[in-house]
Write a protein that holds these residues in place. Structure first.
Motif, PDB file in Angstrom:
ATOM      1  N   VAL A  31      -5.308  -0.823  -6.592  1.00 26.31           N
ATOM      2  CA  VAL A  31      -5.391  -0.412  -5.191  1.00 26.31           C
ATOM      3  C   VAL A  31      -6.806   0.050  -4.842  1.00 26.31           C
ATOM      4  CG1 VAL A  31      -4.416   1.073  -3.405  1.00 26.31           C
ATOM      5  CG2 VAL A  31      -2.943   0.196  -5.227  1.00 26.31           C
ATOM      6  N   ASN A  32      -7.464   0.770  -5.743  1.00 30.45           N
ATOM      7  CA  ASN A  32      -8.860   1.139  -5.497  1.00 30.45           C
ATOM      8  C   ASN A  32      -9.728  -0.095  -5.290  1.00 30.45           C
ATOM      9  OD1 ASN A  32      -9.343   4.038  -5.502  1.00 30.45           O
ATOM     10  ND2 ASN A  32      -8.616   4.042  -7.615  1.00 30.45           N
ATOM     11  N   GLU A  33      -9.523  -1.094  -6.109  1.00 26.94           N
ATOM     12  CA  GLU A  33     -10.310  -2.331  -5.986  1.00 26.94           C
ATOM     13  C   GLU A  33     -10.033  -3.014  -4.654  1.00 26.94           C
ATOM     14  OE1 GLU A  33     -13.194  -4.870  -6.821  1.00 26.94           O
ATOM     15  OE2 GLU A  33     -12.649  -3.206  -8.166  1.00 26.94           O
ATOM     16  N   SER A  73     -17.082  -1.255 -13.042  1.00 24.24           N
ATOM     17  CA  SER A  73     -16.818  -1.317 -11.606  1.00 24.24           C
ATOM     18  C   SER A  73     -16.564   0.098 -11.085  1.00 24.24           C
ATOM     19  CB  SER A  73     -15.601  -2.192 -11.308  1.00 24.24           C
ATOM     20  OG  SER A  73     -14.415  -1.602 -11.838  1.00 24.24           O
ATOM     21  N   LEU A  74     -16.695   0.258  -9.766  1.00 21.16           N
ATOM     22  CA  LEU A  74     -16.418   1.560  -9.164  1.00 21.16           C
ATOM     23  C   LEU A  74     -14.947   1.917  -9.296  1.00 21.16           C
ATOM     24  CD1 LEU A  74     -17.263   4.058  -7.609  1.00 21.16           C
ATOM     25  CD2 LEU A  74     -17.107   2.744  -5.481  1.00 21.16           C
ATOM     26  N   SER A  75     -14.070   0.926  -9.213  1.00 22.76           N
ATOM     27  CA  SER A  75     -12.638   1.217  -9.349  1.00 22.76           C
ATOM     28  C   SER A  75     -12.317   1.737 -10.749  1.00 22.76           C
ATOM     29  CB  SER A  75     -11.803  -0.038  -9.037  1.00 22.76           C
ATOM     30  OG  SER A  75     -12.215  -1.135  -9.820  1.00 22.76           O
ATOM     31  N   GLU A  76     -12.943   1.154 -11.776  1.00 22.73           N
ATOM     32  CA  GLU A  76     -12.740   1.653 -13.141  1.00 22.73           C
ATOM     33  C   GLU A  76     -13.282   3.076 -13.264  1.00 22.73           C
ATOM     34  OE1 GLU A  76     -14.380   1.113 -17.688  1.00 22.73           O
ATOM     35  OE2 GLU A  76     -14.840  -0.457 -16.228  1.00 22.73           O
ATOM     36  N   SER A  88     -11.079   6.323 -14.306  1.00 19.77           N
ATOM     37  CA  SER A  88     -11.495   7.018 -15.533  1.00 19.77           C
ATOM     38  C   SER A  88     -11.798   8.484 -15.278  1.00 19.77           C
ATOM     39  CB  SER A  88     -12.729   6.333 -16.132  1.00 19.77           C
ATOM     40  OG  SER A  88     -12.437   5.002 -16.508  1.00 19.77           O
ATOM     41  N   ASN A  89     -12.215   8.809 -14.053  1.00 22.67           N
ATOM     42  CA  ASN A  89     -12.576  10.184 -13.703  1.00 22.67           C
ATOM     43  C   ASN A  89     -11.598  10.800 -12.712  1.00 22.67           C
ATOM     44  OD1 ASN A  89     -15.430  10.771 -14.938  1.00 22.67           O
ATOM     45  ND2 ASN A  89     -15.506   8.669 -14.186  1.00 22.67           N
ATOM     46  N   ARG A  90     -10.346  10.359 -12.767  1.00 17.82           N
ATOM     47  CA  ARG A  90      -9.377  10.817 -11.778  1.00 17.82           C
ATOM     48  C   ARG A  90      -9.033  12.291 -11.925  1.00 17.82           C
ATOM     49  NH1 ARG A  90      -7.150   7.453 -15.439  1.00 17.82           N
ATOM     50  NH2 ARG A  90      -5.201   7.906 -16.529  1.00 17.82           N
ATOM     51  N   TRP A  91      -9.411  12.906 -13.067  1.00 14.90           N
ATOM     52  CA  TRP A  91      -9.123  14.330 -13.264  1.00 14.90           C
ATOM     53  C   TRP A  91     -10.271  15.235 -12.795  1.00 14.90           C
ATOM     54  CZ3 TRP A  91      -8.077  11.200 -17.776  1.00 14.90           C
ATOM     55  CH2 TRP A  91      -6.718  10.921 -17.947  1.00 14.90           C
ATOM     56  N   ASN A  92     -11.393  14.658 -12.359  1.00  9.78           N
ATOM     57  CA  ASN A  92     -12.529  15.494 -11.992  1.00  9.78           C
ATOM     58  C   ASN A  92     -13.141  15.026 -10.673  1.00  9.78           C
ATOM     59  OD1 ASN A  92     -14.487  13.360 -12.552  1.00  9.78           O
ATOM     60  ND2 ASN A  92     -14.087  13.749 -14.724  1.00  9.78           N
ATOM     61  N   TYR A  93     -14.261  15.624 -10.316  1.00 13.47           N
ATOM     62  CA  TYR A  93     -14.899  15.350  -9.028  1.00 13.47           C
ATOM     63  C   TYR A  93     -16.254  14.647  -9.182  1.00 13.47           C
ATOM     64  CZ  TYR A  93     -11.359  18.317  -6.897  1.00 13.47           C
ATOM     65  OH  TYR A  93     -10.170  18.834  -6.463  1.00 13.47           O
ATOM     66  N   LEU A  94     -16.499  14.053 -10.332  1.00 11.40           N
ATOM     67  CA  LEU A  94     -17.798  13.434 -10.571  1.00 11.40           C
ATOM     68  C   LEU A  94     -18.073  12.259  -9.635  1.00 11.40           C
ATOM     69  CD1 LEU A  94     -17.862  13.452 -14.488  1.00 11.40           C
ATOM     70  CD2 LEU A  94     -19.014  15.024 -12.932  1.00 11.40           C
ATOM     71  N   SER A  95     -17.022  11.609  -9.146  1.00 17.58           N
ATOM     72  CA  SER A  95     -17.192  10.439  -8.277  1.00 17.58           C
ATOM     73  C   SER A  95     -17.354  10.804  -6.806  1.00 17.58           C
ATOM     74  CB  SER A  95     -15.998   9.484  -8.430  1.00 17.58           C
ATOM     75  OG  SER A  95     -15.883   9.023  -9.757  1.00 17.58           O
ATOM     76  N   ARG A  96     -17.236  12.088  -6.456  1.00 17.08           N
ATOM     77  CA  ARG A  96     -17.280  12.507  -5.055  1.00 17.08           C
ATOM     78  C   ARG A  96     -18.693  12.938  -4.655  1.00 17.08           C
ATOM     79  NH1 ARG A  96     -14.139  17.866  -3.576  1.00 17.08           N
ATOM     80  NH2 ARG A  96     -15.991  18.714  -4.598  1.00 17.08           N
ATOM     81  N   ARG A  97     -19.129  12.449  -3.499  1.00 14.43           N
ATOM     82  CA  ARG A  97     -20.452  12.810  -2.995  1.00 14.43           C
ATOM     83  C   ARG A  97     -20.405  14.088  -2.149  1.00 14.43           C
ATOM     84  NH1 ARG A  97     -24.808   9.671  -2.717  1.00 14.43           N
ATOM     85  NH2 ARG A  97     -23.545   7.779  -2.982  1.00 14.43           N
ATOM     86  N   TYR A  98     -19.441  14.155  -1.254  1.00 12.58           N
ATOM     87  CA  TYR A  98     -19.373  15.281  -0.320  1.00 12.58           C
ATOM     88  C   TYR A  98     -18.132  16.125  -0.568  1.00 12.58           C
ATOM     89  CZ  TYR A  98     -22.714  12.347   2.220  1.00 12.58           C
ATOM     90  OH  TYR A  98     -23.782  11.564   2.567  1.00 12.58           O
ATOM     91  N   GLU A  99     -18.294  17.432  -0.456  1.00 16.39           N
ATOM     92  CA  GLU A  99     -17.156  18.340  -0.584  1.00 16.39           C
ATOM     93  C   GLU A  99     -16.584  18.618   0.803  1.00 16.39           C
ATOM     94  OE1 GLU A  99     -16.099  22.815  -2.251  1.00 16.39           O
ATOM     95  OE2 GLU A  99     -17.896  21.755  -2.941  1.00 16.39           O
ATOM     96  N   PRO A 100     -15.252  18.575   0.956  1.00 16.52           N
ATOM     97  CA  PRO A 100     -14.651  18.865   2.266  1.00 16.52           C
ATOM     98  C   PRO A 100     -15.031  20.260   2.756  1.00 16.52           C
ATOM     99  CG  PRO A 100     -13.031  17.935   0.769  1.00 16.52           C
ATOM    100  CD  PRO A 100     -14.241  18.243  -0.050  1.00 16.52           C
ATOM    101  N   LEU A 101     -15.211  20.368   4.052  1.00 17.49           N
ATOM    102  CA  LEU A 101     -15.539  21.672   4.645  1.00 17.49           C
ATOM    103  C   LEU A 101     -14.270  22.536   4.752  1.00 17.49           C
ATOM    104  CD1 LEU A 101     -17.939  20.475   7.470  1.00 17.49           C
ATOM    105  CD2 LEU A 101     -18.544  21.438   5.246  1.00 17.49           C
TER     106      LEU A 101
END
Length: 571
Positions: free
Chosen positions: A501-503, A551-554, A558-571
């Protein structure tokens, strides 16, 4: 010399990631401390890769003893393999062990006549006892404990090893050296399983930690543990995964282990990652252990296993969560990404309480891992009295561990006194798409502007009925309960659906437009303000690309337990 084969088939991820057969390795390393066994038996091979059953049987050399370790991902495969071995070698003694062997099933040997012995709970002592007794002129097992066989009446409660350091390390004894070489030749990655202690002081009704729940903890010698971790470093083992039930429960000792793992990685470059089940009694000092691993580049995930936020359900499973003040302080310590596990459908849970719990955790920016409630053979929850008390209804669901023509099944709880099967079906599907959308950072910046529960209820319905990249998936799984595909909604722990689904979203050029349309209709319906264009622009570019992934989906999965893939933090 009699020939012994031992089998432990682990989980397999992406077709090439395995685990060392640690449990059967312990059996044999302990057996080698018995002089008579050394004289009379030889280990021919440890079987660790599932293959076509006839291929394995054809390569056996006059097996006298075959021992198989059983859990949900291999129990039926083991039975088919054992049956084939018995047909080809009738004299061979088949010994079954592991958590999936039921303690109270009187029909087991009638249904599995190819099995000679079952070992219940700890196996090291009893496996050796069986080998020694079999060689006697008139073997007699009637006074044994922790062993069952045809028409046996002996106690199934095993004798525990008081000093587990009597069991030599299979790693340090060289039992897995051939597997290291074989895996390298095949292009496989074999990861390390390791105990630093054994036992669990808690008594959660859904759990059976190897039959040792609500039992005293015994520690392995820390010098031995350090030598095993160094073995992993020298042998370039990527992942060190502890088989402890509560790592962090011994604060000073476990901090020393974490620091040594980090030092080992600095010295050898391996192991790269450290994984474990953290103690249920999480404290700020537990977080410090996690920080040590994080700063050392080994951190995989820190999970506070809440299981549910429903207080009635917690009471029903004999569980208490971290107190509110402490929980708040742990969550607010953002130096470590915090995740939690939720079990879908605990007795006392309702559809409403489950949804509210998920949204509360998302509001606190906690990563969520959801698992359906599975009944394990020797857990309290699987007992007849517990089933009757909570009116548990279950369904056997085919798991993704099925392979080589053998299906594996899990017994999932699909209704109780507190929720219906249709409620359960919605909990699973709604929970999957909700955690997916915010957890992989597709909607988290947008949803932060609204009441989470309102937003995700809306998104679930909207994406189900309107043309979008998500509609085919929600359509496919809307009848997952009836069609037996429920297991795919959590992927058996390997994230296959999430990867797909991510892909699909990444390839969909209209995703940002679709999300904006969904949001506008939500705002119109609830008469709330539409987020700014800046929010949608940030949401569109909210993923950081990390090195080392195909790939970005992989990367996301692979990092679904952390926030390493996130650029912005919600306000």
């Amino acid at each position: 010399m009699k020939n012994v084969y031992l089998a432990q088939f682990s989980t397999v991820s992406v077709g090439r990631y395995f685990f060392f057969p640690y449990s059967v390795g312990l059996l044999w390393s302990y057996a080698q401390t018995q002089a008579e066994i050394v004289k009379q038996y030889q280990l021919k091979k440890i079987l660790w890769i599932k293959k076509p059953i006839n291929e394995i049987v054809n390569n056996l050399e006059k097996p006298d003893i075959v021992g198989l370790s059983n859990y949900v991902w291999n129990v039926n495969y083991n039975k088919e393999l054992a049956k084939a071995i018995k047909n080809e070698f009738p004299f061979c003694k088949i010994i079954m062990g592991g958590p999936a062997i039921p303690d109270d099933d009187d029909s087991y040997f009638d249904e599995n006549p190819f099995v000679d012995f079952c070992i219940h709970t700890e196996g090291e002592i009893n496996f050796s006892k069986i080998l020694l007794e079999i060689n006697k002129p008139n073997p007699d097992f009637t006074n044994f404990t922790g062993i069952s066989f045809v028409n046996s009446t002996c106690s199934k409660k095993s004798e525990r090893i008081k000093d587990i350091n009597e069991i030599p390390s299979p790693y340090l004894e060289g039992l897995f050296d051939d597997i290291v070489e074989e895996a390298s030749n095949l292009g496989y990655t074999v990861n390390m399983l390791l105990e630093t202690n054994r036992g669990c002081p808690f008594k959660c009704t859904f759990c059976d930690w190897g039959g040792l729940t609500f039992s005293k903890l015994y520690n392995f010698n820390i010098d031995r543990i350090k030598k095993e971790i160094e073995w992993a470093g020298k042998n370039r083992i990527e992942l060190l995964s502890l088989a402890d039930a509560n790592f962090g429960i011994f604060i000073d000792r476990d901090m020393e282990i974490a620091r040594f793992a980090v030092e080992t990685k600095r010295k050898y470059g391996y192991p790269k990652l450290f994984d474990t089940s953290w103690t249920k009694n999480t404290t700020p000092k537990t977080i410090e252990i996690a920080k040590t691993l994080l700063n050392g580049g080994m951190f995989r995930k820190f999970i506070m296993s809440l299981q549910t936020l429903n207080t009635d359900a917690l009471k029903n499973i004999k569980r208490t969560n971290v107190n509110g003040t402490l929980f708040k302080s742990l969550v607010e310590d953002r130096s470590v990404s915090t995740a939690t596990e939720l079990i879908v459908g605990l007795p006392g849970e309702t559809l409403e309480s489950y949804k509210n719990g998920v949204c509360s955790l998302l509001d606190m920016k906690i990563k969520i891992i959801t698992n359906p409630l599975t009944l394990f053979p020797n857990s309290e929850m699987s007992s007849e009295s517990y089933r009757n008390e909570w009116e548990l209804k279950t369904k056997l669901v085919k798991s993704t561990w099925s392979s080589h023509g053998v299906d594996e099944w899990e017994e999932l709880v699909i209704s109780t006194k507190s929720y219906s099967s249709s409620d359960w079906s919605e909990m699973l599907l709604w929970g999957w798409i909700t955690v997916f959308l915010d957890g992989y950072f597709w909607t988290d910046l947008v949803s932060a502007n609204f009441n989470k529960r309102d937003w995700h209820d809306w998104a679930f319905k909207w994406f189900s009925k309107n043309d979008s990249v998500l509609k085919p998936f929600l359509e496919k799984y809307k009848n997952h309960f009836e069609e037996g595909t429920s297991y795919e909604l959590w992927g058996g722990g390997v994230g296959v659906l999430d990867l797909t689904v991510n892909e699909a979203i990444l390839q969909d050029t209209s995703w940002s437009h679709t999300l904006k349309k969904c949001t506008q209709e939500f705002c119109n319906f609830y008469s709330v303000e539409m987020p700014s264009d800046e929010v949608f622009e940030k949401q569109k570019n909210n993923h950081v690309v990390l090195e080392g992934y195909t790939s970005l989906s992989e990367q996301l999965v692979s990092n679904r337990w952390n926030y390493l893939s996130r650029r912005y933090e919600p306000l």
